[in-house]
Design an enzyme around this catalytic site. Structure first.
Site: not given
Ligand SMILES: NC(=O)c1ccc[n+]([C@@H]2O[C@H](COP(=O)([O-])OP(=O)(O)OC[C@H]3O[C@@H](n4cnc5c(N)ncnc54)[C@H](OP(=O)(O)O)[C@@H]3O)[C@@H](O)[C@H]2O)c1
Length: 277
Positions: A50, A55, A80, A113
């Site tokens: 994704d 990004y 997106k 988005h």
């Molecule tokens: N459509 C939208 O508006 C929108 C908005 C936000 C996000 N997204 C999508 O959703 C994806 C996921 O959301 P997100 O990146 O915001 O947050 P998330 O997946 O909830 O959390 C990511 C964070 O958690 C840490 N992490 C991941 N796995 C872990 C584990 N097993 N143990 C400890 N820490 C862990 C990562 O650090 P490290 O990388 O250092 O491991 C990072 O800091 C995004 O990457 C993006 O593709 C979409």
């Protein structure tokens, strides 16, 4: 429905198959950082990535996919259209830019988005055009509330196949989820791990201990048992592996309810009814 492995798929309303589990790459730097995480994910069995124009790492995602050795048709790629590019012609142009950066000849899923007021309906028309032309296998939205979905569906020729929204135990979006189910729109969770904020939650820790898993694995398992597609982000290979290692235990109904009861309607990201970007 019980998801059995990392490559299991949900069938969207146009019969396209989308993996239940994938890698998110928000805030991952273009170049080595994004290439390493995408390659680590694909090497460890992930088949869905994704990204988004916003990004600024589509090039690295595309390069990693090519260098991974996994056939293109086995990988589900989402990108997106960013807010500044919304509108009919500008969305078509933004799509071409993303495709050039990703260097692929078809896309799997294109999302709006954010629901930019006064614009998202024209943007949707552009997505319908791209879909009808066969440039993208499925189209959807992100950060749409019920009223946004209703509004877009009034004059849509094609209903959105996916709605990607913030979703985690502190924001369970139950009404929206019900609405999506009724309309055959697959719900997808962003920030499923609440960006790490639930690591020390006692309810989750108790379950994690019982199953010999981490709290993160418990949350991601809860997503899948709730029939929500999930795309946790990590740039660390051991976490990429850990996050996907959730197919050897099953939460009970009582545990599922206990996790859902953690809901406080709190967000880590912007509110789709009140954002200014
Ligand atoms: N459509 C939208 O508006 C929108 C908005 C936000 C996000 N997204 C999508 O959703 C994806 C996921 O959301 P997100 O990146 O915001 O947050 P998330 O997946 O909830 O959390 C990511 C964070 O958690 C840490 N992490 C991941 N796995 C872990 C584990 N097993 N143990 C400890 N820490 C862990 C990562 O650090 P490290 O990388 O250092 O491991 C990072 O800091 C995004 O990457 C993006 O593709 C979409």
């Amino acid at each position: 429905m019980m998801v059995k492995n990392l490559q299991d798929v949900t069938t969207l309303h146009n019969v396209v198959k989308m993996p239940w589990f994938g890698l998110g790459v928000y805030k991952v730097e273009d170049g080595d950082e994004v290439m390493d995480s995408v390659k680590a994910a694909l090497k460890n069995g992930y088949r869905s990535i994704d990204t988004a124009a916003f990004y600024d790492n589509e090039e690295g995602v595309g390069t990693a996919i090519k260098e991974s050795g996994v056939p293109r048709e086995e990988i589900f790629i989402t990108t997106k259209v960013w807010n500044a590019d919304q509108g009919y012609d500008s969305t078509l142009a933004a799509f071409e830019k993303s495709m050039k950066k990703l260097d692929i000849d078809y896309l799997d899923l294109y999302l709006i988005h954010w629901p930019v007021k006064g614009k998202y309906k024209e943007t949707w028309k552009a997505l319908e055009t791209l879909y009808k032309e066969g440039r993208v296998r499925a189209i959807g939205v992100s950060n749409f509330n019920i009223h946004h979905l209703e509004d877009v569906m009034i004059d849509a020729e094609i209903k959105p196949m996916v709605n990607q929204v913030e979703y985690h135990p502190r924001l369970t979006q139950e009404e929206l989820h019900e609405f999506c189910k009724k309309n055959n729109i697959q719900l997808e969770a962003w920030s499923p791990l609440m960006r790490g904020q639930l690591a020390d939650n006692e309810t989750l820790q108790e379950m994690a201990k019982k199953y010999n898993k981490s709290t993160f694995q418990v949350i991601l398992r809860w997503d899948l048992q709730n029939e929500v597609v999930t795309i946790p982000k990590s740039i660390k290979e051991h976490r990429i592996i850990e996050n996907a290692d959730i197919f050897d235990f099953e939460l009970t109904e009582d545990e599922m309810d206990k996790i859902s009861a953690l809901n406080e309607n709190t967000r880590v990201g912007a509110d789709p009814d009140n954002f200014d970007f």
